[in-house]
Design an enzyme around this catalytic site. Structure first.
Site, PDB file in Angstrom:
ATOM      1  N   ASP A   1       0.819  -1.201   0.000  1.00 45.32           N
ATOM      2  CA  ASP A   1       0.000   0.000   0.000  1.00 45.32           C
ATOM      3  C   ASP A   1       0.862   1.264   0.000  1.00 45.32           C
ATOM      4  OD1 ASP A   1      -2.648   1.216   0.318  1.00 45.32           O
ATOM      5  OD2 ASP A   1      -1.985   1.755   2.331  1.00 45.32           O
TER       6      ASP A   1
ATOM      7  N   GLU B   1       1.558  -0.161  -4.977  1.00 43.89           N
ATOM      8  CA  GLU B   1       0.420   0.704  -5.273  1.00 43.89           C
ATOM      9  C   GLU B   1       0.978   2.084  -5.618  1.00 43.89           C
ATOM     10  OE1 GLU B   1      -3.539   2.842  -3.429  1.00 43.89           O
ATOM     11  OE2 GLU B   1      -1.772   2.448  -2.202  1.00 43.89           O
TER      12      GLU B   1
ATOM     13  N   ASP C   1     -10.806   2.131  -4.170  1.00 41.48           N
ATOM     14  CA  ASP C   1     -10.439   3.529  -3.971  1.00 41.48           C
ATOM     15  C   ASP C   1     -11.042   4.473  -5.004  1.00 41.48           C
ATOM     16  OD1 ASP C   1      -8.798   3.332  -1.669  1.00 41.48           O
ATOM     17  OD2 ASP C   1      -7.174   2.535  -2.882  1.00 41.48           O
TER      18      ASP C   1
END
Length: 719
Positions: A447, A476, A541
């Protein structure tokens, strides 16, 4: 000049295949804050032509360079360290001097800082004249791995001009320019003349000569799961109102699986707290549905975090080495990886090493755990074994202001990534990374990778690969991720640039305009990284793909049908393009939803009263099967488009003797294009891989006529 609709003659096909990734650069100079970059323009900026050309003068306007054409730059794309690259420019007579300027690029954080430091100036020399134009040449050897910027300075009649990248906007990326044809402008002057946005640099990725990714990565098709909303397989572990806690609040439990996620302030009757509503999804539910997923054709599972945490999204980690009790147990995770493995599915978990939860044993902001956290009950505890993991400023009067929080989110205390104790815990001997690899994880999706320092990722990669050489490492990163593809940090990224470009194309945006983002990636990313990266369309997201196509809860049937057809076009693009196609749970049965939390709605299982679109799922399964049955779509090289106009993209994929012509049309009417095939393919019979029929062959002049239906695509394969 603005890109024009291609005529019914083909664009050349024989461009070199390869990719160039942007590299990490060191050096202090030419820094700029991200907020100085300004918003991207709505349309590509014209290169020197018309009135602009007249203002430059004929000679300056005649300067030509194109980073994608072998006539101007070779070799193409990202290259290993110590590669010599040859450059050529052409112009009308009158250029007095040409220089190549090479700089190293540095990017920090979420492009919060972009900097260039000059490394070399290389003079170009005249190398002859052809058809009234002079050729200027130079070569430069790029040394250590990194992302380099470069541009050219031309001197004409004593004035200086810059030959630079174009001004195409790139999704999520501060610097403009998709590379390819250059634009010409007066060389900026003054104190900001060499700032990172005053000149649009071309970028050149130079990676380690031994940069390799796991061989299976390009064959993956992911099913992307937000576990709390996928399937409740064990009601005994459901979070219980009155018992479970979220920070210093209680939780909410949805009485029905098909409820809408709660959003504070929306009038839905929920409380004022975000991320504390639960449906009961768990690992048992995922295990129960593995056969369904395998039948769909996917061969990898990407799971958003499953480790103990207070929220429903689990990015506020409470215990890195424990599965959240609402999801099951550590044994359930091993059962998941074992059962998935029996069906040929790999499992890639997700976590953040950038921050933890304030409501965690590590921090213990709310006192929900035994004493020993670094901030027990809102008070710093220097005796805590976790104290060195965080940064404190105890001169501040309010407890919430006394610790560093990620982008100011007080629920997410930011970890000090320089802490030796935290690094040892995360990836030292018996660290978190190794712990879950030993329990069946096939790699890691990390992340918010840009917020973590590069030296941390370098040490992390060494530890992960030493423990399991075939572990896949995924960052990410939403912007141009080239700096992570030097061979010392990550194998792949979640390709958000792909996502936005393909959704735009499927929504009807000009194919010429949308595709330039993908041409940047073809040139910027090493092929091994491009082919391993997750090509997603929806995510937890961002609004789901159907929402992007205008589908809402109250949309009429015709709008829903149009949205689903556009979704299938986008999925066709996914399945026929390099990378690892990634299906966000529920997209395949028509699940919609806008911004968080509505993009995290529960899967519409029929036995829970849902109405999954099984006809849509069958079409998605057919597209997945197309990719699985055609190795050329997974392994084949990618060249510049054979055809690119307002509505149609035609790509050539080649893998040994097998070739595939991939044609896509985003118009609402059928389109016909006539391709001039490369000589080697003119005698090849092509079969439609989705709708087999009589073989198609080029005419005697080497031209092949293709018709593409509205909002659809075709794959023609031949040996």
């Amino acid at each position: 000049m603005p890109r024009r609709r291609a005529p019914l003659a083909s664009l050349p096909a024989a461009l070199l295949t390869g990719l160039a990734a942007t590299l990490y650069a060191t050096g202090p100079a030419l820094a700029a804050r991200a907020d100085e970059a300004g918003p991207p323009p709505a349309m590509p900026t014209p290169s020197a032509s018309g009135a602009c050309a007249a203002s430059l003068g004929a000679v300056a306007a005649s300067l030509r360079y194109d980073s994608r054409l072998a006539a101007f730059k070779t070799p193409f794309g990202a290259q290993p360290a110590k590669t010599w690259i040859e450059f050529q420019l052409t112009a009308l007579p009158g250029v007095e001097k040409l220089e190549l300027v090479v700089e190293r690029r540095r990017v920090e954080g979420n492009e919060d800082l972009i900097a260039y430091a000059e490394e070399a100036r290389v003079p170009l020399h005249k190398a002859g004249t052809a058809e009234g134009r002079e050729r200027w040449k130079a070569r430069h050897r790029f040394g250590a791995p990194g992302v380099y910027g470069y541009y050219f300075i031309a001197t004409i009649d004593g004035a200086r001009y810059v030959v630079q990248n174009n001004a195409d906007p790139i999704h999520w990326t501060k610097e403009k320019g998709s590379m390819g044809p250059a634009s010409i402008a007066r060389l900026p002057e003054g104190p900001d003349a060499k700032g990172p946005f005053s000149i649009r640099r071309y970028r050149q990725t130079i990676h380690a000569s031994d940069f390799a990714v796991p061989g299976f990565a390009r064959d993956l098709i992911y099913y992307y799961v937000f576990p709390e909303r996928f399937r409740n397989g064990d009601t005994s572990n459901d979070p219980k109102v009155g018992q479970a806690r979220y920070q210093d609040h209680g939780i909410e439990r949805h009485p029905r699986w098909l409820d809408r996620p709660y959003k504070p302030g929306s009038g839905d009757g929920s409380d004022a707290v975000y991320n504390n509503d639960f449906f009961g999804g768990d690992l048992a539910g995922l295990i129960d549905k593995l056969d369904d997923l395998r039948e769909l054709g996917v061969n990898a599972l990407y799971l958003t975090p499953v480790f103990q945490a207070a929220s429903n999204h689990k990015y506020d980690t409470g215990d890195y080495k424990r599965i959240d009790p609402a999801f099951g147990s550590n044994d359930d995770f091993q059962r998941l990886t074992s059962e998935a493995g029996k069906r040929g599915l790999r499992v890639i978990p997700d976590t953040s090493l950038n921050h933890v939860g304030a409501d965690s044993p590590y921090f213990n902001r709310f006192g929900n755990f035994p004493a020993g956290g670094a901030f027990d009950n809102g008070k710093a505890n220097p005796a805590s074994p976790y104290a060195s993991w965080f940064r404190f400023d105890l001169s501040r009067p309010k407890p919430d202001d006394q610790y560093a929080a990620w982008i100011g989110i007080k629920d997410l205390p930011e970890l000090d990534k320089s802490s030796r104790a935290f690094r040892d815990y995360a990836f030292g001997r018996d660290g978190v990374m190794q712990f879950w690899l030993d329990r069946g994880a096939a790699g890691w999706r990390m992340d918010v990778a840009p917020w973590v320092p590069d030296d941390f990722w370098r040490a992390w990669r060494i530890a992960v690969k030493r423990h399991q050489p075939e572990a896949l490492t995924i960052a990410e990163t939403w912007f141009d991720a080239s700096k992570f593809f030097l061979g010392d940090t990550f194998d792949a990224t979640m390709n958000y640039i792909f996502r936005n470009a393909v959704l735009d194309f499927a929504a009807g945006v000009s194919a010429e305009r949308a595709y330039q983002n993908l041409e940047l990636l073809r040139e910027s990313y090493p092929p091994q990284a491009l082919f391993a990266s997750m090509t997603l369309l929806s995510s937890h997201d961002q609004p789901r793909a159907l929402h992007h196509f205008g589908v809402r809860d109250d949309s009429p049937p015709e709008k829903v049908a149009d949205g689903k057809q556009r979704l299938l076009l986008a999925m066709f693009f996914q399945m026929s393009y390099p990378g690892a196609p990634t299906i966000y749970y529920g997209d395949e049965v028509g699940l919609g939803g806008g911004e968080d939390p509505y993009n995290r709605a529960p899967y519409p299982w029929a036995d829970e009263g849902g109405q999954p679109d099984l006809a849509l799922r069958a079409q998605v399964k057919r597209l997945v099967g197309l990719r699985q049955s055609q190795p050329v779509l997974r392994h084949g090289s990618l060249s510049a488009p054979l055809w690119l106009d307002e509505h149609v993209i035609v790509l050539l994929r080649q893998d040994g003797r097998r070739s595939a012509i991939v044609a896509m049309n985003n118009a609402t009417e059928p389109m016909r294009v006539t391709l001039a095939l490369p000589p080697a393919l003119r005698a090849t019979p092509f079969i439609d891989a989705l709708t087999p029929g009589a073989p198609m062959k080029a005419a005697g002049n080497g031209q092949l006529l293709i018709e593409i239906g509205p909002l659809s695509g075709r794959v023609l394969v031949g040996d």
